[in-house]
Each structure stands twice: as C-alpha cells, then as structure tokens.
Design a protein around this motif. Structure first.
Motif, PDB file in Angstrom:
ATOM      1  N   GLY A 372       0.840  -1.192   0.000  1.00  0.00           N
ATOM      2  CA  GLY A 372       0.000   0.000   0.000  1.00  0.00           C
ATOM      3  C   GLY A 372       0.873   1.238   0.000  1.00  0.00           C
ATOM      4  N   TYR A 373       0.270   2.389   0.255  1.00  0.00           N
ATOM      5  CA  TYR A 373       0.992   3.654   0.221  1.00  0.00           C
ATOM      6  C   TYR A 373       1.200   4.212   1.618  1.00  0.00           C
ATOM      7  CZ  TYR A 373      -0.444   3.474  -4.691  1.00  0.00           C
ATOM      8  OH  TYR A 373      -0.645   3.085  -5.997  1.00  0.00           O
ATOM      9  N   VAL A 374       2.314   4.908   1.792  1.00  0.00           N
ATOM     10  CA  VAL A 374       2.608   5.639   3.024  1.00  0.00           C
ATOM     11  C   VAL A 374       3.088   7.031   2.626  1.00  0.00           C
ATOM     12  CG1 VAL A 374       3.164   3.645   4.460  1.00  0.00           C
ATOM     13  CG2 VAL A 374       4.953   4.676   3.062  1.00  0.00           C
ATOM     14  N   PHE A 375       3.046   7.959   3.577  1.00  0.00           N
ATOM     15  CA  PHE A 375       3.425   9.342   3.312  1.00  0.00           C
ATOM     16  C   PHE A 375       2.492   9.928   2.243  1.00  0.00           C
ATOM     17  CE2 PHE A 375       7.819   7.378   4.139  1.00  0.00           C
ATOM     18  CZ  PHE A 375       7.672   7.486   5.516  1.00  0.00           C
ATOM     19  N   GLU A 376       2.991  10.162   1.028  1.00  0.00           N
ATOM     20  CA  GLU A 376       2.153  10.670  -0.050  1.00  0.00           C
ATOM     21  C   GLU A 376       1.371   9.535  -0.715  1.00  0.00           C
ATOM     22  OE1 GLU A 376       5.304  11.434   0.277  1.00  0.00           O
ATOM     23  OE2 GLU A 376       5.577  13.591   0.217  1.00  0.00           O
ATOM     24  N   GLY A 377       0.190   9.852  -1.211  1.00  0.00           N
ATOM     25  CA  GLY A 377      -0.581   8.892  -1.987  1.00  0.00           C
ATOM     26  C   GLY A 377      -1.572   8.070  -1.205  1.00  0.00           C
ATOM     27  N   VAL A 378      -1.612   8.224   0.121  1.00  0.00           N
ATOM     28  CA  VAL A 378      -2.494   7.376   0.938  1.00  0.00           C
ATOM     29  C   VAL A 378      -3.955   7.572   0.533  1.00  0.00           C
ATOM     30  CG1 VAL A 378      -3.289   6.896   3.285  1.00  0.00           C
ATOM     31  CG2 VAL A 378      -0.866   7.359   2.854  1.00  0.00           C
ATOM     32  N   GLY A 379      -4.319   8.796   0.153  1.00  0.00           N
ATOM     33  CA  GLY A 379      -5.696   9.082  -0.201  1.00  0.00           C
ATOM     34  C   GLY A 379      -6.189   8.343  -1.430  1.00  0.00           C
ATOM     35  N   THR A 380      -5.274   7.867  -2.263  1.00  0.00           N
ATOM     36  CA  THR A 380      -5.663   7.146  -3.487  1.00  0.00           C
ATOM     37  C   THR A 380      -5.587   5.629  -3.322  1.00  0.00           C
ATOM     38  OG1 THR A 380      -3.410   7.110  -4.396  1.00  0.00           O
ATOM     39  CG2 THR A 380      -4.757   9.058  -4.862  1.00  0.00           C
ATOM     40  N   GLN A 381      -5.210   5.177  -2.148  1.00  0.00           N
ATOM     41  CA  GLN A 381      -4.928   3.744  -1.969  1.00  0.00           C
ATOM     42  C   GLN A 381      -6.148   2.877  -2.249  1.00  0.00           C
ATOM     43  OE1 GLN A 381      -2.228   2.431   1.119  1.00  0.00           O
ATOM     44  NE2 GLN A 381      -3.805   1.080   1.949  1.00  0.00           N
ATOM     45  N   ASP A 382      -7.312   3.258  -1.715  1.00  0.00           N
ATOM     46  CA  ASP A 382      -8.502   2.416  -1.881  1.00  0.00           C
ATOM     47  C   ASP A 382      -8.945   2.318  -3.332  1.00  0.00           C
ATOM     48  OD1 ASP A 382      -8.524   1.965   0.822  1.00  0.00           O
ATOM     49  OD2 ASP A 382     -10.057   3.467   1.276  1.00  0.00           O
ATOM     50  N   ALA A 383      -8.571   3.303  -4.149  1.00  0.00           N
ATOM     51  CA  ALA A 383      -8.936   3.251  -5.564  1.00  0.00           C
ATOM     52  C   ALA A 383      -7.990   2.363  -6.361  1.00  0.00           C
ATOM     53  CB  ALA A 383      -8.943   4.667  -6.153  1.00  0.00           C
ATOM     54  N   VAL A 384      -6.832   2.021  -5.783  1.00  0.00           N
ATOM     55  CA  VAL A 384      -5.831   1.191  -6.467  1.00  0.00           C
ATOM     56  C   VAL A 384      -5.854  -0.238  -5.939  1.00  0.00           C
ATOM     57  CG1 VAL A 384      -3.368   0.889  -6.942  1.00  0.00           C
ATOM     58  CG2 VAL A 384      -4.368   3.191  -6.936  1.00  0.00           C
ATOM     59  N   PHE A 385      -5.830  -0.389  -4.620  1.00  0.00           N
ATOM     60  CA  PHE A 385      -5.843  -1.711  -3.988  1.00  0.00           C
ATOM     61  C   PHE A 385      -7.290  -2.035  -3.611  1.00  0.00           C
ATOM     62  CE2 PHE A 385      -1.657   0.034  -3.446  1.00  0.00           C
ATOM     63  CZ  PHE A 385      -0.809  -1.038  -3.663  1.00  0.00           C
ATOM     64  N   LEU A 386      -7.935  -2.890  -4.410  1.00  0.00           N
ATOM     65  CA  LEU A 386      -9.371  -3.125  -4.285  1.00  0.00           C
ATOM     66  C   LEU A 386      -9.725  -4.227  -3.308  1.00  0.00           C
ATOM     67  CD1 LEU A 386     -10.378  -2.896  -8.070  1.00  0.00           C
ATOM     68  CD2 LEU A 386     -10.211  -1.066  -6.374  1.00  0.00           C
ATOM     69  N   GLY A 387      -8.753  -4.931  -2.755  1.00  0.00           N
ATOM     70  CA  GLY A 387      -9.027  -6.072  -1.899  1.00  0.00           C
ATOM     71  C   GLY A 387      -9.029  -7.362  -2.675  1.00  0.00           C
ATOM     72  N   ASP A 388      -8.955  -8.488  -1.952  1.00  0.00           N
ATOM     73  CA  ASP A 388      -8.924  -9.812  -2.583  1.00  0.00           C
ATOM     74  C   ASP A 388      -7.779  -9.957  -3.573  1.00  0.00           C
ATOM     75  OD1 ASP A 388     -11.248 -10.504  -1.192  1.00  0.00           O
ATOM     76  OD2 ASP A 388     -12.528  -9.711  -2.770  1.00  0.00           O
ATOM     77  N   GLY A 389      -6.687  -9.203  -3.338  1.00  0.00           N
ATOM     78  CA  GLY A 389      -5.527  -9.319  -4.220  1.00  0.00           C
ATOM     79  C   GLY A 389      -5.672  -8.592  -5.530  1.00  0.00           C
ATOM     80  N   ARG A 390      -6.743  -7.801  -5.726  1.00  0.00           N
ATOM     81  CA  ARG A 390      -6.958  -7.083  -6.973  1.00  0.00           C
ATOM     82  C   ARG A 390      -6.338  -5.691  -6.898  1.00  0.00           C
ATOM     83  NH1 ARG A 390     -12.493  -6.056  -8.141  1.00  0.00           N
ATOM     84  NH2 ARG A 390     -12.829  -6.123  -5.875  1.00  0.00           N
TER      85      ARG A 390
END
Length: 529
Positions: A372-390
C-alpha cells in the motif's frame, strides 16, 4: 559487483568482501543507536556505499527509505526530510552541499559550520560512521506491518509522488519470477543504470545477491561508453536505452544498411536460433555497443516503438518487451520462445490479468510487491488496492487471440473533448513514431480551444527533410481521422532537451507529460495559460 563512477573509474567487489563490509557497517549502525523498526533514509548517486547501507539496514531489521534528492541538497534539506517522514537517520552517498553563502565567521540562525551535519544526517563517504540517531516522537512515523521491507517513491508522472511500502514476501516473489523466467545462473551479469531510488534497480541488486549472479552498476552518462568493455548478460531498461542503434540503422545510407538488409532477409528465412548467430555478426556494428555477452534485453515502463524491437531482433539482438509495476511486480513477459512485437507479452505465472469494459487493466495476485501507500498517496490507496488481491493498474489494454496483452496507454491521459469524444493521445503518438523513424518522441494535448496540438522531438529541428516528413504524415493522417482526432498545431523541439536535468524526463526516464504541458506547450502554443 562492479561499480563505474561518473568519472569512469571501475571498482570491483566480490561477495566475501561485500559481506565483510556490510557486517562492519552494521556494527557502526548499532553503535550509533539504529535498531530494528527504524525508518532510515538513503539518498545520493548510485555507489558501493549505497549498497552497503541498504543491505546493512535490512540486516538490522530497519526499513530503508530510498529518497530522490536534488544534487545541491545540504544537511538542512536532509534533516527536513527526516522530520517530514519520521526518519531516525538519513544517509547520503555524496557529501552534502555547504549551507548558503555567508560572511566569514558568522553563523546566523544557529547554522552549523561547513562540514558539520545536523543530528540524524551522515555521509556514507566518512567512515567510521559519524551519526547521532534522531529520537522520533510517537506518532511522527507511520505504523508499518510486519512484512514491511523497504519504502520507495513513484516517479511522479501523475503529478505527485507516492510512497510505496514494499512487501518482503512480494519482493521475494518478484526475484523468484525473474530468476526462473530469465534462467539466471552464476555466469550472468545484471546491468543497473538508473538510480537506486528507483526500486526496480534495487530489486535487481537483491536478485543478484539472492541468486549469486554478478551485477554491474553504471551511470547513464557512461552506459554506452562502457558496456562494450563490461559485457553484461542481462540488460533491462526503458526504450530510450535502445534507441541509438535503431536510429542509426534508420539514418544509414544504402551501402551502410546492406548488413541490416541481409540480416532482415535471413531473419525471414531462418527466424529461429539457427540464424541468430550470423544475424548478430551482421548487426555487430550497431548492437555491439552493449557488449559481446548479452543474451537477454528487456524494455518497458514506457511505450516501445515496434520498429525498435524489430530492428534489434532482425540483427540477432534479444530485445523483448515486458510489463510490470511497482505495486504488483511483473505482470507480463515476452521471452525467447514466446513473444510478439507490439505486445507486453503473456501474463506471468501466479498473476491473473483482466480488462474492464473501459479497457483498464486490473491484476489479481496473492503476492503483490507493494502493501500500500505511506506518506504521499495514501488518499488514493482504496482506488488502487481493491481487496482480494486485486490491483488497478491505470493502464489501458486488450488481449489478442493468442493471449498476448497489448498496452494502449494510461487511463489518466485520455482526453475527453467538449462533445464527449474520448481520445487516447498515446495511440496517436505511437502511430507517428512508428511512421517516422527519425522522431524521438511525441506528446499530444488539447490546446484549450477544442483542438489538439502536439510537440515532436527530433534530433535537429533545422532538418527540413525530417520536419517535412512529419508534417506530411500528420496531414495525411488528419485526412483519415474524424475532426476530434486531428492534430491542428505542431511544435518541433530538439531531442537533446529530453533529459532528467531539463525536467522533461522523470528519474525513471519517462516523459513527464505535466512538465511538457507546463513548459513546452505553454511556451510555444499557449496551452496551459
């Protein structure tokens, strides 16, 4: 391991020497107070010292944070990064620049004398290590999962950099996939050219250590001068690494091109391994710059002109397109025995690739390289890492009938006109580069008035024949396209300005489209004003 300095000096270390040096640095880090779980920054030019620091920190259970920093950064800039990211220390492979000029004997605002560094900042060039570990307040650093391996930053082509939290298990999986797919042995020598702040380069280093291969680290400015002498076996880099031979073939006169024409005919008659050795001999004048031992050349990270791959393969040089991302690791490979020019290859084992209705590529894997993301980019994490390995890639693509994945561009680059027409500028750009071999690159963008403009980089903007060739192609292409896809205005620029130093390429040698829009289009066409 071999390291070539910017000045061209060669330094060689074997694994026993590296092990000894890493253990010594680990002792110095312990004495300085570094401990497992600390976030520690490393920055500066590629060097043996960076490798030692990275491996020693990993050995202690610290989390290295790879920082890309401007050349003139001083100790205060490094200390500011430590504050921003909650780092216990920052190491640099270059002695930091002195603080700003001041009258002799004066130290305003508590500045340190030249040569002294703030607490928590140390130069790896000074041994034994001189470090005063920083006490990081609770809550000043992110809470990391147990599988946290290292932190890297994206290149920032989307306008902002993301902090990527790399997974130990995911990185190990990427190394395994590479070693098996590339059939690495102790006789191999991996080439590293781009900065270690780019995670792909450090992963190649880890792969060499894990599987006992050699590795050669060369500054990009010295690459084409040194590879013939150093003779690596596996060369991995962006398309720009392979442009020179293809361009030289394209600009050669009829007599000079004769070996290429013979190799092309031989490739058509005997396309397999049987004719490759003879084709390689015919192409040595162009591809010999990479050395005599190269058995695998891999390129990706940016659109690859098919003509470049075609020229190399006709000349018996094993250049193949690959596809991956820092979040996922490897996604698809072209390799000897299974490849198709113009594609990214077939998905690697353990990775499922799906294409959504809008063409966006989604990947499912049980061992992603990034947590996942730390520092910058955390706000976009849920749009990139969808769960279930997707994981959503942001790339557009499609599969052909043979199962090869073809990339069509980045979703974020799609232009939507006022009338709702969607335009993929990268398809227009690649079509021009394919039709006009003398074009280094092209970027298309809206001009603010509902029309498209483009900037085209050529070797010499005063080359009237080259400019006329591009203009003729665009005129012909415009006649075959609907109005929304026509290029209304063209700007020609010299390809020499496409450098990291000029700000038009990222540190990963990708074109920074935002920088092009801000600078080139705004200066020449009014776009962005």
């Amino acid at each position: 391991m071999r390291f070539v300095s910017f000045a061209g000096k060669l330094e060689t270390r074997n694994f026993p020497e590296i092990y000894k040096d890493v253990m010594e640095l680990m002792d110095e880090l312990r004495e300085s107070g570094c401990r497992a779980g600390d976030l520690v920054g490393v920055t500066g030019p590629n060097s043996y010292e960076w490798v030692l620091a990275d491996l020693a920190l990993l050995g202690l259970g610290c989390v290295p944070v790879a920082l890309a920093l401007e050349q003139g950064a001083d100790g205060r800039a490094l200390a500011a990064l430590a504050d921003a990211y909650g780092l216990a220390a920052v190491f640099t492979t270059r002695a930091p620049a002195p603080d700003r000029e001041r009258p002799a004997g004066e130290l305003p605002n508590g500045e340190l004398p030249d040569g002294e560094l703030p607490d928590g900042v140390a130069a790896l060039t000074a041994r034994p290590l001189k470090l005063v570990r920083r006490d990081v307040p609770a809550g000043a650093r992110p809470t990391l999962p147990g599988d946290a391996f290292t932190i890297a930053f994206s290149s920032g082509t989307a306008g902002s950099k993301k902090g990527l939290l790399m997974s130990a298990a995911g990185v190990e999986n990427t190394m395994r996939i590479s070693a098996e797919a590339w059939r690495l042995t102790a006789d191999d020598d991996l080439l590293i050219v781009m900065p270690f702040s780019n995670f792909q380069q450090r992963y190649l280093l880890y792969t060499a250590v894990r599987y006992g291969t050699d590795v050669t680290v060369v500054p990009p400015e010295r690459m084409l001068q040194k590879l013939r002498e150093l003779a690596p076996t596996v060369v991995l880099g962006p398309p720009s690494f392979f442009e020179l031979p293809a361009n030289r073939v394209g600009s050669a006169g009829p007599r000079e091109r004769l070996p290429y024409l013979l190799a092309t005919a031989l490739h058509a008659l005997v396309p397999g391994r049987a004719g490759r050795r003879l084709r390689a001999r015919l192409g040595r004048r162009w591809t010999g710059v990479y050395g005599s031992r190269v058995r695998l050349m891999l390129t990706g990270s940016a659109p690859v002109p098919p003509r470049t791959v075609r020229v190399f393969q006709r000349l018996g040089a094993p250049l193949f397109e690959v596809y991956g991302s820092s979040e996922i690791g490897w996604i698809a490979f072209n390799l000897p025995g299974g490849h198709r020019i113009g594609s990214a290859g077939r998905p690697v084992d353990g990775v499922r690739v799906d294409v959504a209705d809008d063409g966006e590529i989604t990947v499912r894997t049980g061992l992603p390289q990034c947590l996942g993301y730390v520092f910058e980019g955390v706000g976009t994490q849920d749009a990139v890492f969808l769960g279930d390995g997707r994981i959503v890639t942001g790339d557009l693509g499609e599969f052909d009938r043979a199962g090869f994945l073809r990339l069509k561009g980045r979703k974020k680059n799609v232009i939507i006109t006022r009338s709702g027409v969607k335009i993929n500028p990268e398809e227009l750009e690649l079509a021009l580069e394919k039709a006009c071999p003398g074009v280094r690159a092209m970027v298309a963008a809206p001009d603010g008035g509902g029309l498209l403009s483009c900037v085209v980089w050529v070797e010499d903007v005063a080359d009237a024949d080259r400019v006329a060739q591009v203009e003729a192609y665009l005129e012909e292409a415009n006649g075959k396209r609907e109005s929304a896809l026509r290029i209304a205005r063209t700007v020609f620029r010299p390809s020499a300005e496409l450098t990291v130093e000029e700000g038009l390429l990222t540190r990963n040698f990708k074109i920074d489209r935002n920088a092009v829009t801000r600078r080139v289009f705004a200066e020449r066409t009014g776009v962005g004003r």
